[in-house]
Design a protein around this motif. Structure first.
Motif, PDB file in Angstrom:
ATOM      1  N   ILE A 167       0.848  -1.204   0.000  1.00 28.04           N
ATOM      2  CA  ILE A 167       0.000   0.000   0.000  1.00 28.04           C
ATOM      3  C   ILE A 167       0.880   1.249   0.000  1.00 28.04           C
ATOM      4  O   ILE A 167       0.637   2.205  -0.747  1.00 28.04           O
ATOM      5  CB  ILE A 167      -0.941   0.014   1.230  1.00 28.04           C
ATOM      6  CG1 ILE A 167      -1.776  -1.272   1.266  1.00 28.04           C
ATOM      7  CG2 ILE A 167      -1.842   1.245   1.204  1.00 28.04           C
ATOM      8  CD1 ILE A 167      -2.560  -1.480   2.551  1.00 28.04           C
ATOM      9  N   ARG A 168       1.938   1.184   0.809  1.00 25.93           N
ATOM     10  CA  ARG A 168       2.810   2.358   0.947  1.00 25.93           C
ATOM     11  C   ARG A 168       3.453   2.733  -0.401  1.00 25.93           C
ATOM     12  O   ARG A 168       3.471   3.889  -0.791  1.00 25.93           O
ATOM     13  CB  ARG A 168       3.885   2.074   2.011  1.00 25.93           C
ATOM     14  CG  ARG A 168       4.726   3.269   2.362  1.00 25.93           C
ATOM     15  CD  ARG A 168       5.456   3.108   3.682  1.00 25.93           C
ATOM     16  NE  ARG A 168       4.558   3.285   4.811  1.00 25.93           N
ATOM     17  CZ  ARG A 168       4.316   2.386   5.751  1.00 25.93           C
ATOM     18  NH1 ARG A 168       4.936   1.227   5.713  1.00 25.93           N
ATOM     19  NH2 ARG A 168       3.480   2.629   6.721  1.00 25.93           N
ATOM     20  N   ARG A 169       3.959   1.730  -1.129  1.00 27.62           N
ATOM     21  CA  ARG A 169       4.680   2.062  -2.367  1.00 27.62           C
ATOM     22  C   ARG A 169       3.735   2.580  -3.459  1.00 27.62           C
ATOM     23  O   ARG A 169       4.097   3.475  -4.219  1.00 27.62           O
ATOM     24  CB  ARG A 169       5.524   0.876  -2.852  1.00 27.62           C
ATOM     25  CG  ARG A 169       4.722  -0.325  -3.290  1.00 27.62           C
ATOM     26  CD  ARG A 169       5.619  -1.496  -3.679  1.00 27.62           C
ATOM     27  NE  ARG A 169       4.788  -2.573  -4.211  1.00 27.62           N
ATOM     28  CZ  ARG A 169       5.249  -3.712  -4.654  1.00 27.62           C
ATOM     29  NH1 ARG A 169       6.542  -3.961  -4.633  1.00 27.62           N
ATOM     30  NH2 ARG A 169       4.434  -4.629  -5.133  1.00 27.62           N
ATOM     31  N   ILE A 170       2.494   2.047  -3.525  1.00 24.27           N
ATOM     32  CA  ILE A 170       1.569   2.568  -4.552  1.00 24.27           C
ATOM     33  C   ILE A 170       1.067   3.957  -4.143  1.00 24.27           C
ATOM     34  O   ILE A 170       0.865   4.838  -4.982  1.00 24.27           O
ATOM     35  CB  ILE A 170       0.400   1.589  -4.836  1.00 24.27           C
ATOM     36  CG1 ILE A 170      -0.411   2.031  -6.068  1.00 24.27           C
ATOM     37  CG2 ILE A 170      -0.550   1.428  -3.674  1.00 24.27           C
ATOM     38  CD1 ILE A 170       0.259   1.791  -7.369  1.00 24.27           C
ATOM     39  N   ALA A 171       0.886   4.169  -2.832  1.00 19.02           N
ATOM     40  CA  ALA A 171       0.460   5.499  -2.364  1.00 19.02           C
ATOM     41  C   ALA A 171       1.512   6.537  -2.754  1.00 19.02           C
ATOM     42  O   ALA A 171       1.192   7.632  -3.226  1.00 19.02           O
ATOM     43  CB  ALA A 171       0.243   5.487  -0.855  1.00 19.02           C
ATOM     44  N   LYS A 172       2.797   6.156  -2.591  1.00 20.94           N
ATOM     45  CA  LYS A 172       3.883   7.083  -2.959  1.00 20.94           C
ATOM     46  C   LYS A 172       3.808   7.448  -4.438  1.00 20.94           C
ATOM     47  O   LYS A 172       3.994   8.606  -4.804  1.00 20.94           O
ATOM     48  CB  LYS A 172       5.245   6.436  -2.684  1.00 20.94           C
ATOM     49  CG  LYS A 172       5.694   6.571  -1.249  1.00 20.94           C
ATOM     50  CD  LYS A 172       7.116   6.053  -1.118  1.00 20.94           C
ATOM     51  CE  LYS A 172       7.509   5.952   0.336  1.00 20.94           C
ATOM     52  NZ  LYS A 172       8.680   5.120   0.556  1.00 20.94           N
ATOM     53  N   VAL A 173       3.566   6.436  -5.291  1.00 17.33           N
ATOM     54  CA  VAL A 173       3.441   6.721  -6.729  1.00 17.33           C
ATOM     55  C   VAL A 173       2.304   7.715  -6.962  1.00 17.33           C
ATOM     56  O   VAL A 173       2.421   8.658  -7.745  1.00 17.33           O
ATOM     57  CB  VAL A 173       3.196   5.420  -7.537  1.00 17.33           C
ATOM     58  CG1 VAL A 173       2.916   5.731  -9.005  1.00 17.33           C
ATOM     59  CG2 VAL A 173       4.394   4.482  -7.429  1.00 17.33           C
ATOM     60  N   GLY A 174       1.188   7.520  -6.242  1.00 15.64           N
ATOM     61  CA  GLY A 174       0.047   8.429  -6.376  1.00 15.64           C
ATOM     62  C   GLY A 174       0.408   9.848  -5.970  1.00 15.64           C
ATOM     63  O   GLY A 174       0.117  10.813  -6.697  1.00 15.64           O
ATOM     64  N   PHE A 175       1.078   9.994  -4.819  1.00 13.44           N
ATOM     65  CA  PHE A 175       1.462  11.338  -4.353  1.00 13.44           C
ATOM     66  C   PHE A 175       2.465  11.983  -5.311  1.00 13.44           C
ATOM     67  O   PHE A 175       2.373  13.172  -5.621  1.00 13.44           O
ATOM     68  CB  PHE A 175       2.044  11.273  -2.932  1.00 13.44           C
ATOM     69  CG  PHE A 175       0.986  11.159  -1.864  1.00 13.44           C
ATOM     70  CD1 PHE A 175       0.207  12.263  -1.525  1.00 13.44           C
ATOM     71  CD2 PHE A 175       0.764   9.966  -1.198  1.00 13.44           C
ATOM     72  CE1 PHE A 175      -0.768  12.167  -0.545  1.00 13.44           C
ATOM     73  CE2 PHE A 175      -0.217   9.861  -0.219  1.00 13.44           C
ATOM     74  CZ  PHE A 175      -0.982  10.964   0.117  1.00 13.44           C
ATOM     75  N   GLU A 176       3.456  11.192  -5.755  1.00 14.83           N
ATOM     76  CA  GLU A 176       4.466  11.750  -6.672  1.00 14.83           C
ATOM     77  C   GLU A 176       3.807  12.224  -7.972  1.00 14.83           C
ATOM     78  O   GLU A 176       4.156  13.282  -8.514  1.00 14.83           O
ATOM     79  CB  GLU A 176       5.541  10.700  -6.998  1.00 14.83           C
ATOM     80  CG  GLU A 176       6.438  10.312  -5.824  1.00 14.83           C
ATOM     81  CD  GLU A 176       7.414  11.413  -5.412  1.00 14.83           C
ATOM     82  OE1 GLU A 176       7.695  12.300  -6.225  1.00 14.83           O
ATOM     83  OE2 GLU A 176       7.885  11.372  -4.244  1.00 14.83           O
ATOM     84  N   ALA A 177       2.855  11.404  -8.478  1.00 16.00           N
ATOM     85  CA  ALA A 177       2.173  11.781  -9.723  1.00 16.00           C
ATOM     86  C   ALA A 177       1.360  13.058  -9.509  1.00 16.00           C
ATOM     87  O   ALA A 177       1.339  13.941 -10.369  1.00 16.00           O
ATOM     88  CB  ALA A 177       1.274  10.640 -10.200  1.00 16.00           C
ATOM     89  N   ALA A 178       0.712  13.160  -8.342  1.00 11.48           N
ATOM     90  CA  ALA A 178      -0.092  14.360  -8.053  1.00 11.48           C
ATOM     91  C   ALA A 178       0.803  15.595  -8.003  1.00 11.48           C
ATOM     92  O   ALA A 178       0.419  16.672  -8.451  1.00 11.48           O
ATOM     93  CB  ALA A 178      -0.851  14.183  -6.741  1.00 11.48           C
TER      94      ALA A 178
END
Ligand code: NAD
Length: 356
Positions: A167-178
């Motif tokens: 969950i943590r690594r996909i959340a990071k991708v989401g935040f970075e993309a945002a």
């Protein structure tokens, strides 16, 4: 930047050839050099080597900074042994590269609003969102799974399971993309019913502490499915788990009405990302110079943006050239409208090159 290029099957070779012309031109304009090398995947790899994902392809992908793919599959290989079908090549390379995040933008160029399935007052507010889907966990891969007989009847079951690090690594991708966009992230879950979603939400909130500049919101998946058709303009980046993301990313792209326009990215950790149009190999129009190359050209823009931050101006230039080409009235068959300049795959790319 070293790019492994896999044209694949059907229209794959035609659209990738045009996308590479655009890459060359944008590189020349900004004084950047790209090294490209071709590899086999899918049906063309089966024909040449007997399997859909040769070892040499995996090796070349891993030695590259990014991978550009056309599309795989076609009727020629529909009846062969399922274990070596063209799609196996795609699943195989995703696994080899550990690609756990799938990024699918759904944006509607104002010039193509006639193709959108939504009411014009909704379309007028604009659609420009990105779905970040977890790709390697959840109900599609969780165990135990199966069908068995219990108390005299068959039962089928799967396990929607996520560990904290996934969950943590996909959340990071989401935040970075945002961060690269309008700085709004909506995490979609079903935390009112599912325990796995409650953990999902907790971990996403923990990760948000590292991204104070990104505004985080949460939405239940049933509401998200409704909001996507009611008012897609409210979304910037959506991050969600595998099964919810499978459904929502298709919903988001179909409302734009033009699959020949939409790129995608799959990202991992410490490996090159894979960039490809969302459409398939379109065997019905292959070899006829009818394919729309814009989804692949926009995949090149995504490749530049997500592989190297310093390449963002090149991505912006490509996207601007595509928009200008559409505003000049150029259309391939899939997005044609009355009064347009109907062109083929090569001529569409010619127009983009001229605008670059
Ligand atoms: P498809 O996306 O190839 O085609 C669906 C329809 O959209 C067709 O009418 C096609 O002509 C049209 N279309 C698609 N891309 C277009 C483009 N760039 N320009 C103009 N028109 C376009 O989907 P399908 O027909 O369901 O599948 C055909 C083959 O592609 C199958 O073998 C399937 O397995 C494979 N496929 C591959 C991928 C992939 O490589 N990622 C994805 C989906 C399907």
């Amino acid at each position: 930047m070293k790019i492994c290029v896999m044209p694949g099957d059907g229209i794959g070779r035609e659209i990738v050839a045009q996308a590479l012309r655009v890459l060359d031109k944008v590189g020349a304009k900004f004084g950047k050099k790209f090294e490209t090398e071709e590899a086999l995947i899918g049906g063309s790899a089966i024909d040449a080597t007997g399997g859909p994902l040769p070892e040499a392809t995996v090796k070349l992908c891993k030695a590259s900074d990014a991978v550009l793919l056309g599309a795989v599959g076609g009727p020629k290989w529909d009846t062969i042994d399922p274990s070596i079908r063209p799609e196996r090549g795609l699943l195989g390379i995703r696994k080899e590269l550990g690609l756990f995040a799938n990024l699918r933008p759904a944006s509607l160029f104002p010039e193509l609003k006639h193709a959108c399935y939504l009411r014009s007052d909704i379309v007028a507010k604009g659609i420009d969102l990105l779905v970040v889907r977890e790709l390697t966990g959840g109900a599609y891969f969780g165990t135990p799974k199966g069908v068995e007989v219990r108390d005299g009847e068959r039962v089928g079951f799967n396990n929607m399971i996520y560990s904290e690090h996934e969950i943590r690594r996909i959340a990071k991708v989401g935040f970075e993309a945002a961060r690269k966009r309008r700085k709004q992230l909506c995490s979609v879950d079903k935390a009112n019913v599912l325990d796995v979603s409650r953990l999902w939400r907790e971990v996403v909130i923990e990760v948000s502490k590292d991204y104070p500049d990104v505004e985080l919101s949460h939405m239940y998946v049933d509401n998200a499915a409704m909001q996507l058709v009611r008012d897609p303009s409210q979304f910037d980046v959506i991050v969600t788990e595998n099964l919810f993301g499978d459904i929502l990313s298709d919903e988001a792209s179909v409302i734009t009405g033009s699959i020949g326009m939409l790129p995608s990215a799959s990202l991992g950790e410490g490996n090159p990302g894979l960039f490809e149009p969302i459409h398939g190999s379109a065997p019905d129009i292959a070899g006829q110079n009818k394919a729309n190359p814009l989804a692949t050209i926009l995949s090149v823009a995504m490749l530049l943006r997500f592989t190297d931050d310093t390449m963002t101006p090149l991505a912006v230039a490509i996207e601007g050239a595509v928009q200008k080409t559409l505003s000049q009235g150029y259309r391939t068959g899939d997005i044609r409208e009355d009064g347009c300049k109907l062109v083929g795959c090569v001529e569409m790319a010619d127009a983009v090159l001229a605008n670059l």
